[in-house]
Design an enzyme around this catalytic site. Sequence first.
Site, short mmCIF file in Angstrom:
data_model
loop_
_atom_site.label_atom_id
_atom_site.label_comp_id
_atom_site.label_asym_id
_atom_site.label_seq_id
_atom_site.Cartn_x
_atom_site.Cartn_y
_atom_site.Cartn_z
N SER A 75 5.22 36.55 47.18
CA SER A 75 7.09 35.64 48.13
C SER A 75 7.55 37.37 47.97
O SER A 75 7.76 37.85 47.30
CB SER A 75 7.43 34.56 47.56
OG SER A 75 7.85 34.89 46.68
N ILE A 77 9.74 40.22 48.75
CA ILE A 77 10.10 41.94 48.60
C ILE A 77 8.98 42.01 48.14
O ILE A 77 7.87 43.17 48.34
CB ILE A 77 11.08 42.19 48.10
CG1 ILE A 77 12.59 42.34 48.99
CG2 ILE A 77 10.93 43.64 47.57
CD1 ILE A 77 13.93 43.01 47.30
N SER A 202 18.17 46.19 41.30
CA SER A 202 19.17 45.95 41.99
C SER A 202 20.64 45.89 41.68
O SER A 202 20.83 47.11 40.90
CB SER A 202 19.70 44.20 41.41
OG SER A 202 20.26 43.19 41.69
N TYR A 227 21.25 38.80 33.69
CA TYR A 227 20.07 39.55 35.08
C TYR A 227 20.95 40.94 35.29
O TYR A 227 19.74 42.30 35.68
CB TYR A 227 20.57 38.75 36.09
CG TYR A 227 19.38 39.39 37.89
CD1 TYR A 227 17.51 39.04 37.50
CD2 TYR A 227 19.84 40.21 38.55
CE1 TYR A 227 17.27 39.29 38.51
CE2 TYR A 227 19.89 40.58 39.69
CZ TYR A 227 17.85 40.19 39.30
OH TYR A 227 16.89 40.60 40.65
#
Length: 344
Positions: A75, A77, A202, A227
């Site tokens: 799912s 990217i 990210s 994260y």
Amino acid sequence: MQSTPPTFTLRLHVRISLGLLAMFILKTWRSTAFGIYGYLNFTKSGFLEHSKNFKPEDMATRIDGKNCVVTGANSGIGYATAKGLASRGANVYMVCRNRERGEAALSKIHSTTGNQNVHLEICDLSSINDVKSFASRFKEKDVPVHVLVNNAGVLENTRVTTPEGYEMNFAVNVLGTYGMTELLVPLLEKCEGDARVITVSSGGMYTSPLTTDLQFKDGEFNGVEQYARNKRVQVALTEKWAEKYGNKGIGFYAMHPGWAETPGVTNSLPAFSKSMQGKLRTSEEGADTVIWLASQPKQNLVSGGLYFDRTEASKHLPFAATSNSHNAIDSIMATLDSLANFSI
């Protein structure tokens, strides 16, 4: 005779550590600068603006017969990456945790691209033992790996501990990604200088320096901050891998996809997803730079670099005091080696 009303004097003594104040100001700056920079660049409008400088011929490159491994490929990217590579003729190995969702994604890529050389591999990256098992099975194929895309990631807002005893975000984003890369190096070497590893980081890493508190044991757990820390580790690891394996013909690149509307973002950051409705990138726009990195001549790329929208990007925001923290990567790699215990 009129009496004088009584008066009271209240004195408040507030002692604030200069160190704590400086850290508060620094964290506030990082968050604010990231928010402004991200809104201007990481959104769909940022992609559309940056795409004016894209060269269409770059994405017309075929990579027929090249073997590409994509983690988290069912799912978002990861799926868009697997589909994009398959449409350019690659042999794609989709590494997924869930067999049912993986098979559905595999079937869809087969039908939409017409490429039947797309395969499903089951592996749970939150388990280093499962990563070892996958790597052992995959090595039996004895095929060179031209492209490894470390895409699988997770953002758990509350502390979750894996059966192996690791904090979940760290287990997937750092330890699993590290193990997958290190264990596939022998297959990457088989490509005779044509191999590359692309790690999907990210923009959130701009808010965090590198820290040796890998499992967020100090202070109250914050999933979003953890994260960001994990993604900073990925960028620093990419630098170190480029140095460590520079003589083996393997290129290492980190990238960040901007703010894309994916199932992971919707589930992990529902308030952010709702507030940014209509402004987020598609999964395909988020995957664009991954596919670009996979198909560019290596001489046009900088191993160890961070890429965003087909351009090498800065790894640090101005005045964010994160650059010197990368000196801790040697200690972190030693810790990861110890935890992974690749000797068994």
